[in-house]
Scaffold this active site. Structure first.
Site, PDB file in Angstrom:
ATOM      1  N   GLY A   1       2.168   2.134   5.291  1.00  0.00           N
ATOM      2  CA  GLY A   1       3.213   1.193   5.679  1.00  0.00           C
ATOM      3  C   GLY A   1       4.022   1.673   6.864  1.00  0.00           C
ATOM      4  O   GLY A   1       4.313   0.913   7.794  1.00  0.00           O
TER       5      GLY A   1
ATOM      6  N   GLU B   1       5.543  -3.163   1.261  1.00  0.00           N
ATOM      7  CA  GLU B   1       5.875  -2.673  -0.083  1.00  0.00           C
ATOM      8  C   GLU B   1       5.082  -1.395  -0.269  1.00  0.00           C
ATOM      9  O   GLU B   1       3.862  -1.403  -0.194  1.00  0.00           O
ATOM     10  CB  GLU B   1       5.512  -3.735  -1.121  1.00  0.00           C
TER      11      GLU B   1
ATOM     12  N   CYS C   1       2.280  -0.729  -8.786  1.00  0.00           N
ATOM     13  CA  CYS C   1       3.427  -0.295  -7.990  1.00  0.00           C
ATOM     14  C   CYS C   1       4.683  -0.200  -8.839  1.00  0.00           C
ATOM     15  O   CYS C   1       5.666   0.429  -8.430  1.00  0.00           O
ATOM     16  CB  CYS C   1       3.643  -1.237  -6.814  1.00  0.00           C
TER      17      CYS C   1
ATOM     18  N   GLY D   1       0.821  -1.207   0.000  1.00  0.00           N
ATOM     19  CA  GLY D   1       0.000   0.000   0.000  1.00  0.00           C
ATOM     20  C   GLY D   1       0.855   1.257   0.000  1.00  0.00           C
ATOM     21  O   GLY D   1       1.984   1.258  -0.503  1.00  0.00           O
ATOM     22  N   SER D   2       0.335   2.312   0.581  1.00  0.00           N
ATOM     23  CA  SER D   2       0.991   3.619   0.540  1.00  0.00           C
ATOM     24  C   SER D   2       2.157   3.708   1.519  1.00  0.00           C
ATOM     25  O   SER D   2       2.260   2.925   2.474  1.00  0.00           O
ATOM     26  CB  SER D   2      -0.019   4.712   0.881  1.00  0.00           C
ATOM     27  N   ARG D   3       3.006   4.695   1.284  1.00  0.00           N
ATOM     28  CA  ARG D   3       4.122   4.919   2.207  1.00  0.00           C
ATOM     29  C   ARG D   3       3.608   5.294   3.590  1.00  0.00           C
ATOM     30  O   ARG D   3       4.088   4.757   4.598  1.00  0.00           O
ATOM     31  CB  ARG D   3       5.037   6.030   1.675  1.00  0.00           C
TER      32      ARG D   3
ATOM     33  N   GLU E   1       6.079   9.434  -5.422  1.00  0.00           N
ATOM     34  CA  GLU E   1       5.123   8.700  -6.241  1.00  0.00           C
ATOM     35  C   GLU E   1       3.800   9.438  -6.371  1.00  0.00           C
ATOM     36  O   GLU E   1       3.259   9.953  -5.394  1.00  0.00           O
ATOM     37  CB  GLU E   1       4.859   7.320  -5.632  1.00  0.00           C
TER      38      GLU E   1
END
Length: 508
Positions: free
Chosen positions: A229, A248, A285, A224-226, A375
């Site tokens: 995570g 990830e 991704c 998923g997203s930063r 991103e």
């Protein structure tokens, strides 16, 4: 909130029946069941565990078209894409069944005693890998099958001998429910404890937080997203007993267009690039969100072809309204960034659709405005025109960690590529030549990981057979009698088929 409903991706409207929202008591019950099942499940033999994974694959296929239709409605993804993703999901389970049967994942090692060694004798030492314990898995929004309820994290954790508790993604609750029921049927059919698999649903972040903080959970898999995570990493590290989070998270996947390749096939590269950029509305991704090249006629021809292809690209339904809004915000931020020129955008769509966007900047501006390297989840990409090789290298060195890095090159570019390789190795988990990163083969040599922020642990992969290693830990046995040793480490375990490293020599 006690219940919630799925949302149709194409309209943003609630659809289908209501789903009960799980709370703290449910987390406690599911984690208790997983912990209770752990010893029995980790004691299963290789054939029993492999057959279980294959049974899950069979049950998923048995759902039939209901699964595809639910995923189409909830994700907005087309039938062909989801049918392929179902095949990948089933393929992953069967791959790990094969991995389990062959036994190399145990990493069996035997160093026999050397009682006469001088100046000190060596004890008898034997090693194997064992499962870490119950694993929490968070379903991904962009792969409702292959990275979700029965996706790669679940398959690899079950292969390792770990019970799994899935936090289903709230964007596709019906899809998750169907797959969870299929796994539960496989658990029952194989005579395993019910706690081998658990499924929790609900739209709140608090549910996931409670799962990660439960003391019976031993590791976490996340895609998923930063921000998401890192939030889980902080929670896991703040526990009385910290646990690993294999997250990830974020990657812009640089594509390097080397000079000779641009001279010979710039137009074809521009068109193919946009095909990769817009695939699945850019919601991969591994989407190519950054292009690096040395300025000149070749890059100009590439951009001309890319601009034409972007302008012809239709808007596509995005996974959720929130993802669509975040994409539009990211594009708007790039438009407002000093030194960035918007070259093209795709055809406009409705409120739930995103259209492609292509930008150009200089190496100097890119290195100054660090936000350009973040991103934007969708079909947006920035082309960085560098003055020379030195500037290209500076941009590469300034990048964050990536899942992939791509080289488009001809034979005459190999010397330049060789000079770039040491930097690329330190920046990415996968380096590919003359292809596009949007395609991750599920096999033994694949790495889907990379330095932060691509993942929270660059030593691991979430795709491929090495993914099992995340959920195993080594145990060494010193001077134990044969009766106390695991069967696979005993001297008479010659016929079990698993490879063993005996005194440093591989024995099959």
């Amino acid at each position: 909130m006690t219940e919630f409903r799925a949302v149709a991706a194409a309209t943003g409207e609630p659809t289908g029946p209501a789903f009960a929202v799980h709370g703290p008591a449910d987390v406690d019950a599911v984690c208790a069941a997983a912990a209770a099942a752990f010893d029995a499940y980790r004691a299963t033999g290789r054939e029993e565990r492999a057959a279980f994974l294959e049974a899950i694959a069979t049950e998923i296929l048995g759902i039939g078209d209901d699964l595809i239709e639910a995923a189409m409605l909830e994700s907005g993804l087309p039938r062909a894409r989801l049918e392929g993703e179902r095949g990948r999901t089933v393929g992953q389970l069967r791959l790990f069944a094969d991995v389990v049967r062959k036994g190399a994942w145990q990493q069996l090692r035997i160093d026999p005693a050397m009682p006469d060694r001088q100046p000190l004798p060596r004890p008898d030492l034997r090693l194997r890998m064992i499962p870490v314990g119950p694993v929490a898995v968070f379903g991904a929004s962009n792969f409702p099958l292959a990275f979700s309820t029965a996706g790669g994290d679940t398959a690899s954790a079950l292969a390792a001998g770990c019970p799994v508790v899935v936090k289903g993604h709230p964007a596709h609750p019906k899809t998750g429910e169907l797959v969870a029921a299929a796994i539960a049927r496989a658990v029952a059919a194989c005579g395993l404890p019910a706690g081998v698999f658990g499924h929790l649903v609900g739209p709140s972040n608090e549910l996931g937080a409670a799962l990660v903080q439960d003391p019976r959970i031993a590791a976490v898999g996340f895609t998923g997203s930063r921000n998401g995570g890192l939030a889980l990493v902080r929670l896991a590290q703040g526990r009385d007993v910290p646990i690993p989070v294999y997250a990830e998270m974020s990657s812009i996947n640089p594509v390097l267009l080397l000079p000779e390749a641009l001279k010979t096939r710039s137009g074809a590269l521009g068109t193919a690039f946009v095909g990769s950029l817009t695939m699945g509305a850019g919601q991969f991704c591994t989407n190519p969100g950054l292009v690096l090249a040395i300025a000149g006629e070749g890059l100009d021809a590439f951009l001309a072809a890319a601009v034409e292809a972007v302008g012809a690209a239709a808007a596509q339904t995005m996974l959720t309204g929130g993802i669509c809004k975040a994409y539009q915000s990211g594009v708007a931020t790039l438009e407002a960034t000093p030194g960035v020129d918007k070259l093209a955008e795709g055809r406009a769509g409705d409120a739930m659709q995103g259209h492609a966007a292509l930008f150009r900047t200089t190496a100097e501006a890119f290195l100054t405005e660090r936000a350009m390297g973040h991103e934007v989840f969708g079909a947006s990409s920035v082309v960085v025109a560098c003055r020379d090789e030195a500037e290209l290298l500076s941009v590469l060195k300034g990048l964050e960690g990536q899942l992939t890095a791509t080289l488009h090159m001809d034979a005459a570019d190999e010397a330049l590529a060789a000079r770039l390789m040491s930097v690329l190795e330190m920046k990415a988990g996968r380096i590919l030549a003359n292809g596009w990163p949007t395609g991750v083969e599920v096999c033994h040599a694949m790495v889907h990981g990379g330095p932060f922020p691509a993942t929270s642990d660059p030593r691991t992969t979430s795709v491929g057979s090495m993914a099992i290693d995340r959920f195993l830990r080594p145990v060494s046995y010193q001077n134990l009698s044969a009766a106390l040793l695991p069967p696979e480490l005993r001297d008479d375990a010659r016929g079990d088929g698993a490879p063993r490293l005996i005194d440093g020599n591989l024995t099959l």
